[in-house]
Design a protein around this motif. Structure first.
Motif, PDB file in Angstrom:
ATOM      1  N   LEU A 161      -2.291  -0.415  18.755  1.00  9.67           N
ATOM      2  CA  LEU A 161      -1.405  -1.138  16.970  1.00  9.67           C
ATOM      3  C   LEU A 161      -0.839  -0.086  17.060  1.00  9.67           C
ATOM      4  CD1 LEU A 161      -3.930  -2.858  15.560  1.00  9.67           C
ATOM      5  CD2 LEU A 161      -2.484  -4.222  15.829  1.00  9.67           C
ATOM      6  N   PHE A 162      -1.456   1.017  17.040  1.00  6.25           N
ATOM      7  CA  PHE A 162      -0.996   2.296  16.300  1.00  6.25           C
ATOM      8  C   PHE A 162       0.240   2.145  17.341  1.00  6.25           C
ATOM      9  CE2 PHE A 162      -0.035   7.363  17.604  1.00  6.25           C
ATOM     10  CZ  PHE A 162       0.289   7.471  16.727  1.00  6.25           C
ATOM     11  N   GLY A 163       0.144   2.172  18.469  1.00  3.73           N
ATOM     12  CA  GLY A 163       1.508   2.310  19.383  1.00  3.73           C
ATOM     13  C   GLY A 163       2.666   1.024  18.837  1.00  3.73           C
ATOM     14  N   VAL A 164       2.439   0.327  18.272  1.00  3.53           N
ATOM     15  CA  VAL A 164       3.124  -0.810  17.861  1.00  3.53           C
ATOM     16  C   VAL A 164       3.852  -0.232  15.961  1.00  3.53           C
ATOM     17  CG1 VAL A 164       3.789  -3.272  17.388  1.00  3.53           C
ATOM     18  CG2 VAL A 164       2.114  -2.472  19.121  1.00  3.53           C
ATOM     19  N   SER A 165       3.044   0.373  15.272  1.00  2.00           N
ATOM     20  CA  SER A 165       3.676   0.666  14.007  1.00  2.00           C
ATOM     21  C   SER A 165       3.408   1.783  13.979  1.00  2.00           C
ATOM     22  CB  SER A 165       2.003   0.177  13.070  1.00  2.00           C
ATOM     23  OG  SER A 165       1.036   1.537  13.343  1.00  2.00           O
ATOM     24  N   GLY A 166       3.405   3.156  14.551  1.00  9.09           N
ATOM     25  CA  GLY A 166       3.636   3.878  14.262  1.00  9.09           C
ATOM     26  C   GLY A 166       2.774   4.942  13.021  1.00  9.09           C
ATOM     27  N   VAL A 167       1.861   4.423  12.470  1.00 10.11           N
ATOM     28  CA  VAL A 167       1.391   4.727  11.489  1.00 10.11           C
ATOM     29  C   VAL A 167       0.020   4.661  11.900  1.00 10.11           C
ATOM     30  CG1 VAL A 167       1.695   2.772  10.387  1.00 10.11           C
ATOM     31  CG2 VAL A 167       1.258   5.038   8.942  1.00 10.11           C
ATOM     32  N   TRP A 168      -1.042   5.628  11.509  1.00  9.34           N
ATOM     33  CA  TRP A 168      -2.399   5.697  11.107  1.00  9.34           C
ATOM     34  C   TRP A 168      -3.121   5.836   9.403  1.00  9.34           C
ATOM     35  CZ3 TRP A 168      -5.146   4.117  14.823  1.00  9.34           C
ATOM     36  CH2 TRP A 168      -6.608   4.457  14.591  1.00  9.34           C
ATOM     37  N   PRO A 169      -3.787   5.181   9.247  1.00  5.37           N
ATOM     38  CA  PRO A 169      -4.431   4.028  10.347  1.00  5.37           C
ATOM     39  C   PRO A 169      -3.136   2.823  10.045  1.00  5.37           C
ATOM     40  CG  PRO A 169      -5.035   3.770   8.008  1.00  5.37           C
ATOM     41  CD  PRO A 169      -4.705   4.989   7.770  1.00  5.37           C
ATOM     42  N   PRO A 170      -3.346   2.193  11.444  1.00  7.31           N
ATOM     43  CA  PRO A 170      -2.055   0.291  11.243  1.00  7.31           C
ATOM     44  C   PRO A 170      -2.969  -0.293  10.717  1.00  7.31           C
ATOM     45  CG  PRO A 170      -3.656   1.139  12.654  1.00  7.31           C
ATOM     46  CD  PRO A 170      -4.150   1.818  12.201  1.00  7.31           C
ATOM     47  N   MET A 171      -3.512  -0.191   9.526  1.00  6.86           N
ATOM     48  CA  MET A 171      -4.205  -1.593   9.266  1.00  6.86           C
ATOM     49  C   MET A 171      -4.539  -0.825   7.942  1.00  6.86           C
ATOM     50  SD  MET A 171      -5.271  -4.404  11.961  1.00  6.86           S
ATOM     51  CE  MET A 171      -5.117  -6.108  10.870  1.00  6.86           C
TER      52      MET A 171
ATOM     53  N   VAL B   5      -5.373  -1.450  -1.725  1.00  9.94           N
ATOM     54  CA  VAL B   5      -5.648  -1.532  -0.601  1.00  9.94           C
ATOM     55  C   VAL B   5      -6.640  -0.113  -0.070  1.00  9.94           C
ATOM     56  CG1 VAL B   5      -3.455  -2.581   0.150  1.00  9.94           C
ATOM     57  CG2 VAL B   5      -3.784  -0.569   0.302  1.00  9.94           C
ATOM     58  N   SER B   6      -7.428  -0.966   0.898  1.00  6.80           N
ATOM     59  CA  SER B   6      -8.048   0.358   1.209  1.00  6.80           C
ATOM     60  C   SER B   6      -8.021   1.037   2.898  1.00  6.80           C
ATOM     61  CB  SER B   6      -9.538  -0.215   1.530  1.00  6.80           C
ATOM     62  OG  SER B   6     -10.396   0.599   2.100  1.00  6.80           O
ATOM     63  N   PRO B   7      -7.433   1.415   3.155  1.00  7.95           N
ATOM     64  CA  PRO B   7      -7.172   2.059   4.601  1.00  7.95           C
ATOM     65  C   PRO B   7      -8.296   2.162   5.333  1.00  7.95           C
ATOM     66  CG  PRO B   7      -5.741   3.710   3.308  1.00  7.95           C
ATOM     67  CD  PRO B   7      -7.000   2.916   2.242  1.00  7.95           C
ATOM     68  N   LEU B   8      -8.416   1.859   6.538  1.00  3.81           N
ATOM     69  CA  LEU B   8      -9.468   1.855   7.470  1.00  3.81           C
ATOM     70  C   LEU B   8      -8.918   3.232   7.918  1.00  3.81           C
ATOM     71  CD1 LEU B   8      -8.158  -1.353   9.611  1.00  3.81           C
ATOM     72  CD2 LEU B   8      -9.571  -1.227   7.579  1.00  3.81           C
ATOM     73  N   ASP B   9      -9.500   3.994   7.356  1.00  4.27           N
ATOM     74  CA  ASP B   9     -10.337   5.520   7.175  1.00  4.27           C
ATOM     75  C   ASP B   9     -11.377   5.937   6.267  1.00  4.27           C
ATOM     76  OD1 ASP B   9      -8.709   5.361   5.208  1.00  4.27           O
ATOM     77  OD2 ASP B   9      -6.418   6.847   6.486  1.00  4.27           O
ATOM     78  N   SER B  10     -11.258   7.206   5.822  1.00  4.31           N
ATOM     79  CA  SER B  10     -12.282   8.322   5.287  1.00  4.31           C
ATOM     80  C   SER B  10     -11.424   8.020   3.674  1.00  4.31           C
ATOM     81  CB  SER B  10     -12.368   9.574   5.530  1.00  4.31           C
ATOM     82  OG  SER B  10     -11.293  10.201   5.791  1.00  4.31           O
ATOM     83  N   SER B  11     -10.095   7.202   3.375  1.00  2.00           N
ATOM     84  CA  SER B  11      -9.716   7.476   1.994  1.00  2.00           C
ATOM     85  C   SER B  11     -10.611   7.014   0.929  1.00  2.00           C
ATOM     86  CB  SER B  11      -7.727   6.704   2.298  1.00  2.00           C
ATOM     87  OG  SER B  11      -7.427   6.990   2.954  1.00  2.00           O
ATOM     88  N   PRO B  12     -10.531   7.646   0.155  1.00  4.35           N
ATOM     89  CA  PRO B  12     -11.614   7.463  -0.777  1.00  4.35           C
ATOM     90  C   PRO B  12     -10.999   5.893  -1.964  1.00  4.35           C
ATOM     91  CG  PRO B  12      -9.691   8.502  -1.844  1.00  4.35           C
ATOM     92  CD  PRO B  12      -9.471   8.754  -0.695  1.00  4.35           C
ATOM     93  N   PRO B  13     -12.064   5.333  -2.323  1.00  4.62           N
ATOM     94  CA  PRO B  13     -11.987   3.825  -2.641  1.00  4.62           C
ATOM     95  C   PRO B  13     -11.032   4.110  -3.625  1.00  4.62           C
ATOM     96  CG  PRO B  13     -13.619   4.389  -3.509  1.00  4.62           C
ATOM     97  CD  PRO B  13     -13.661   5.315  -2.613  1.00  4.62           C
ATOM     98  N   ALA B  14     -10.422   2.238  -4.199  1.00  7.96           N
ATOM     99  CA  ALA B  14      -9.180   2.211  -5.560  1.00  7.96           C
ATOM    100  C   ALA B  14     -10.418   2.318  -6.457  1.00  7.96           C
ATOM    101  CB  ALA B  14      -8.966   1.018  -4.513  1.00  7.96           C
ATOM    102  N   ALA B  15      -9.820   1.998  -7.450  1.00  6.48           N
ATOM    103  CA  ALA B  15     -10.423   2.347  -9.267  1.00  6.48           C
ATOM    104  C   ALA B  15     -11.023   0.853  -9.459  1.00  6.48           C
ATOM    105  CB  ALA B  15      -9.539   3.261 -10.016  1.00  6.48           C
TER     106      ALA B  15
END
Length: 354
Positions: free
Chosen positions: A151-161, A344-354
């Motif tokens: 997915l990263f190869g297709v989207s070019g951005v991380w996280p791709p979802m 939206v919550s990226p599938l990484d260690s980003s802080p949660p939304a308020a």
């Protein structure tokens, strides 16, 4: 002396005389041989002299050789014997080790190899037990990583979802949806006349370009100073710096009476006016964000997968398990507030939304 003993003495004397005569004859013959042997020196031919020697000569020669091989003293013979016994013992002791050691190492190595092969076989074929669970876990992790890399190869951005964590985009996007995102400009449609690959709702109506149930593109962006999760909303139209966009705005999405009463009007800079499909006001009219600059865009939404986003939301504590189950079966979940913000919550260690 008795008469009976005389014949015996006589016989005995006679026997001794006969032996003496035999020895004399033998001595005489030996002397003749020696004389003949001495006369051999005068013979001209070497083969005749050798041939004249009898078996006795060979025996003497052999006897001299044997005597020469014998030790000069008993002490030397003892030392040789002891030395021979010691050497024999050394050979007896060292030979088994030299022969046995490789065999021992080979057996140990073979046993280790067999154990390794057996463990590998069990790891690959066990249907129960710890090895089976480890194999299945590793296989699952490997599949997830492989899918992520593809997915990263297709989207070019991380996280791709990213996972949708609010209801401001309902009904076109639901809480718990997993959304596939591409980097700005990648896989851009022909109608996108900009570097971020975004087609606005206004342009989408003209060219009939739809995504997620309505015209235009849905984009993920992060305005400056935002500490929560990125925002996923639809791009409605594009404005330029200083533009009075009041007349272009849909009255249903603001309550202003003129540009002066409308937030961010005139436009402070070039950017996109955005709106959540389930919200009543533009993000710029509500003060959620200024017009979205191109550099604030994280990506463009391309595809959603229902429910998979709950894994992320449950793991971060943003959604309880019973709420996730209720949402999955269609009971619905309460949307977050903050002016109907769709986070939206990226599938990484980003802080949660308020």
């Amino acid at each position: 002396m008795d008469e009976g003993d005389r014949p015996t003495d006589t016989d005995g004397s006679a026997g001794r005389d006969e032996r003496a005569e035999d020895q004399s004859e033998a001595t005489s013959e030996r002397s003749d041989d020696e004389i003949l042997g001495g006369s051999d020196d005068e013979l001209p031919d070497e083969p005749d002299r050798v041939a004249s020697g009898g078996p006795g000569d060979e025996a003497d020669t052999d006897r001299e050789v044997d005597l020469g091989d014998e030790p000069e003293s008993p002490g030397e013979a003892d030392e040789s014997a002891e030395s021979g016994e010691f050497d024999a013992g050394s050979d007896a002791e060292t030979t088994p080790e030299s022969v046995g050691d490789p065999g021992f190492e080979t057996a140990e190595t073979t046993a280790g190899t067999t154990a390794d092969e057996s463990l590998i076989h069990r790891f690959r074929h066990d249907r129960e037990g710890a090895l089976m669970w480890i194999r299945e876990m590793l296989a699952s992790v490997a599949v997830v990583l492989l899918v992520g890399l593809l997915l990263f190869g297709v989207s070019g951005v991380w996280p791709p979802m990213v996972a949708v964590e609010s209801g401001s985009m309902e009904p076109n996007m639901q809480v718990g949806d997993l959304v596939f995102v591409t980097e700005p400009g990648r896989l851009a449609p022909d109608a996108a006349e900009n570097g971020v690959g975004v087609v606005t709702h206004e342009v989408g109506q003209e060219v009939d370009y739809r995504t997620f149930g309505s015209y235009g593109s849905v984009m993920i962006y992060t305005p400056p100073g935002r500490t929560g999760s990125p925002i996923i909303h639809r791009a409605m139209f594009h404005v330029t710096e200083g533009e009075n966009w009041y007349d272009r705005a849909d009255p249903e999405h603001h309550n202003a009476v003129d540009c002066g009463s409308l937030a961010n009007c005139p436009a402070p800079h070039d950017g996109y006016i955005t709106l959540g499909d389930n919200n009543g006001a533009y993000d710029q009219a509500s003060g959620l964000s200024p017009p979205v600059r191109a550099e604030w865009v994280n990506g463009v939404a391309r595809l959603r997968v229902p429910y998979l986003g709950y894994i992320r939301l449950i793991a971060t504590g943003q959604v309880e398990l019973n709420e996730a189950i209720a949402g999955a079966v269609g009971s619905g979940l309460p949307a977050t507030t903050e002016s109907g913000l769709s986070g939206v919550s990226p599938l990484d260690s980003s802080p949660p939304a308020a």
